[in-house]
Write a protein that holds these residues in place. Structure first.
Motif, short mmCIF file in Angstrom:
data_model
loop_
_atom_site.label_atom_id
_atom_site.label_comp_id
_atom_site.label_asym_id
_atom_site.label_seq_id
_atom_site.Cartn_x
_atom_site.Cartn_y
_atom_site.Cartn_z
N PRO A 1 1.12 -1.16 0.01
CA PRO A 1 0.05 0.03 -0.02
C PRO A 1 0.82 1.11 0.02
CG PRO A 1 -0.01 -0.90 2.27
CD PRO A 1 0.73 -2.22 1.23
N HIS A 2 2.08 1.16 0.17
CA HIS A 2 2.76 2.15 0.24
C HIS A 2 3.74 2.53 -1.03
CE1 HIS A 2 2.35 2.34 4.71
NE2 HIS A 2 2.75 0.96 4.64
N VAL A 3 3.61 1.70 -1.97
CA VAL A 3 4.14 1.70 -3.28
C VAL A 3 3.21 2.39 -4.17
CG1 VAL A 3 5.49 0.67 -5.17
CG2 VAL A 3 5.89 0.30 -2.68
N GLU B 1 -1.35 -2.01 -3.79
CA GLU B 1 -2.32 -2.79 -3.19
C GLU B 1 -3.61 -2.41 -3.96
OE1 GLU B 1 -3.93 -2.95 1.27
OE2 GLU B 1 -3.92 -0.80 0.42
N ARG B 2 -3.92 -1.27 -4.47
CA ARG B 2 -5.24 -1.11 -5.01
C ARG B 2 -5.31 -1.93 -6.43
NH1 ARG B 2 -8.14 4.72 -7.01
NH2 ARG B 2 -9.93 3.60 -8.12
N ILE B 3 -4.11 -1.81 -7.09
CA ILE B 3 -4.21 -2.74 -8.36
C ILE B 3 -4.46 -3.90 -8.23
CG2 ILE B 3 -2.43 -3.51 -10.19
CD1 ILE B 3 -1.00 -0.78 -10.00
N ALA B 4 -3.55 -4.54 -7.06
CA ALA B 4 -3.94 -6.11 -6.89
C ALA B 4 -5.50 -6.28 -6.56
CB ALA B 4 -3.11 -6.41 -5.72
N ASP B 5 -5.72 -5.46 -5.75
CA ASP B 5 -7.35 -5.59 -5.08
C ASP B 5 -8.37 -5.52 -6.15
OD1 ASP B 5 -6.39 -6.15 -2.73
OD2 ASP B 5 -6.84 -4.46 -1.78
N ASP B 6 -8.22 -4.35 -6.82
CA ASP B 6 -9.11 -3.98 -7.92
C ASP B 6 -9.18 -5.17 -9.09
OD1 ASP B 6 -9.69 -1.74 -6.55
OD2 ASP B 6 -9.19 -0.37 -8.26
N TYR B 7 -8.06 -5.76 -9.40
CA TYR B 7 -8.06 -6.90 -10.29
C TYR B 7 -8.68 -7.94 -9.77
CZ TYR B 7 -6.04 -9.94 -13.86
OH TYR B 7 -5.86 -11.04 -14.81
N LEU B 8 -8.77 -8.14 -8.81
CA LEU B 8 -9.92 -9.21 -8.33
C LEU B 8 -10.97 -9.12 -8.57
CD1 LEU B 8 -8.13 -10.21 -4.97
CD2 LEU B 8 -7.55 -11.14 -7.10
N THR C 1 -9.03 -2.04 3.89
CA THR C 1 -7.90 -1.65 4.58
C THR C 1 -7.93 -2.80 5.78
OG1 THR C 1 -8.33 0.80 4.22
CG2 THR C 1 -6.71 0.13 6.20
N TYR C 2 -8.87 -3.07 6.20
CA TYR C 2 -8.99 -3.91 7.47
C TYR C 2 -9.41 -5.29 7.42
CZ TYR C 2 -8.72 0.69 9.85
OH TYR C 2 -8.33 1.95 10.12
N LEU C 3 -9.96 -5.67 6.37
CA LEU C 3 -10.41 -6.93 5.98
C LEU C 3 -9.98 -7.92 4.98
CD1 LEU C 3 -14.40 -6.19 6.28
CD2 LEU C 3 -12.88 -7.11 8.20
N PRO D 1 -14.24 -10.81 3.42
CA PRO D 1 -13.80 -11.69 2.59
C PRO D 1 -13.52 -13.23 3.22
CG PRO D 1 -12.59 -9.58 2.46
CD PRO D 1 -13.69 -9.48 3.45
N GLY D 2 -13.95 -14.25 2.58
CA GLY D 2 -13.79 -15.51 2.94
C GLY D 2 -15.28 -15.93 3.29
N THR D 3 -16.22 -14.99 3.37
CA THR D 3 -17.64 -15.33 3.66
C THR D 3 -18.15 -16.11 2.60
OG1 THR D 3 -17.81 -13.59 5.27
CG2 THR D 3 -19.89 -14.76 4.31
N SER D 4 -18.02 -15.65 1.40
CA SER D 4 -18.86 -15.98 0.22
C SER D 4 -20.26 -15.66 -0.22
CB SER D 4 -19.07 -17.51 0.18
OG SER D 4 -19.56 -18.03 -1.04
N ARG D 5 -20.01 -14.61 -1.27
CA ARG D 5 -21.33 -14.20 -1.91
C ARG D 5 -22.43 -15.10 -2.09
NH1 ARG D 5 -24.40 -13.70 -5.54
NH2 ARG D 5 -22.93 -15.16 -6.78
#
Length: 320
Positions: free
Chosen positions: A71-73, A89-96, A156-158, A214-218
């Motif tokens: 998240p710092h890069v 961090e955003r690039i990785a999360d958004d790609y998911l 950020t937290y989950l 995350p981990g719950t499953s929609r």
């Protein structure tokens, strides 16, 4: 299973980059290899509609692939639609989220007749189509509103392996309890899905809010929501797909829109397309299989899988 958890333990000990570090767009694009696209696409496609959490599994696979998510890069010269710097961090999360477009395509193909009939009926103002469309919208809104309001806090937290592992275990226990308290039920009408009312839809929608963890499953949340509302296994599963079509579409489109020009600057078209295609094919196979399987045998097998995976990861994290 042991190898997976041990890999997570090793990766969790990697050092964090210093604040203020930058990478070029070319370096970031080079991280999106075809191998990564194949793995991420397969994980997304296989797990998106199974009640095991696609987001959780992709967070785990990203850790095992050592995907850069600091998240710092930031990426030099790359900003989103609002002019904010884009982090790894955003690039990785958004790609998911973006790669879910493949799973969306799978549902469109698998339920083409249902979707076409619904869209035509909505255009003609047919009562049954309007009722089903309203039910899907009602089921979509609660999680969409919460997700929009708390998207930053959730990211950020989950988004961590610890949260995913705990949610996998809790979800497994919930399945076992639900399967005991909610016995198998045959469909009450020829088209139970089309007859879903707003109260049942709201129950599904409120349950879907838990999937923001995350981990719950929609898929799990909406299927159990449908069962709590009195639907049969088959109807609850199919309605889960239809709600997911709207939910995933909205999330993916929003992520791509919010990235703005950064979308094409950090995601190479070749690997991204391969990932979407693999996700579409694998998701289609799972969608076609899941309704029949759940109708015959319920969700029990997924509970034991979740307990085994989540419990193993938690055990290794505790020994770290």
């Amino acid at each position: 299973m042991l190898r997976l958890a041990f890999g997570l333990w090793l990766l969790s000990s990697l050092p964090v980059s210093a604040a203020g570090e930058m990478r070029t767009a070319e370096q970031v694009r080079a991280d999106f290899t075809y191998g990564r696209a194949l793995v991420t696409g397969a994980v997304e496609g296989v797990t998106e509609y199974l009640p095991v959490s696609s987001t959780g599994h992709m967070i785990i696979s990203d850790r095992l692939l050592d995907v850069p998510d600091d998240p710092h890069v930031t990426v030099a010269g790359v900003t989103d639609r609002k002019g904010r710097p884009v982090t790894l961090e955003r690039i990785a999360d958004d790609y998911l989220v973006i790669i879910q477009l493949g799973a969306i395509l799978a549902v469109c193909v698998a339920f083409f007749g249902r979707i076409r009939h619904l869209l035509v009926g909505l255009c003609r103002g047919e009562r049954q189509a309007l009722s089903l469309g309203s039910a899907i919208l009602v089921a979509f809104l609660p999680a969409a509103l919460l997700g929009f309001l708390f998207k930053d806090a959730i990211g950020t937290y989950l988004f961590s392996v610890e949260v995913v592992a705990a949610a996998l275990v809790v979800g497994g226990l919930v399945i076992l309890i639900a399967e005991h308290l909610l016995p198998k039920k045959a469909a009450e009408s020829a088209d139970e899905v089309a007859a879903i009312g707003w109260r049942s839809a709201l129950t599904v929608g409120l349950c879907q809010c838990f999937a923001l963890i995350p981990g719950t499953s929609r898929s799990l949340a909406t299927i159990l929501g449908g069962r709590l509302a009195g639907l049969s296994h088959a109807a609850a599963t199919e309605f889960s797909f239809l709600v997911g079509l709207l939910t995933l579409s909205a999330a993916s489109v929003y992520k791509m829109w919010s990235l703005g020009p950064a979308l094409t600057q950090v995601y190479p078209a070749g690997p991204a397309s391969v990932g979407l295609l693999v996700a579409a094919v694998t998701a289609f196979v799972c969608v076609k299989w899941l309704v029949g399987y759940v109708s015959r045998r319920g969700l029990g097998v997924f509970a034991w899988y979740r307990l085994a995976l989540g419990g193993t990861i938690l055990a290794f994290l505790a020994l770290k």
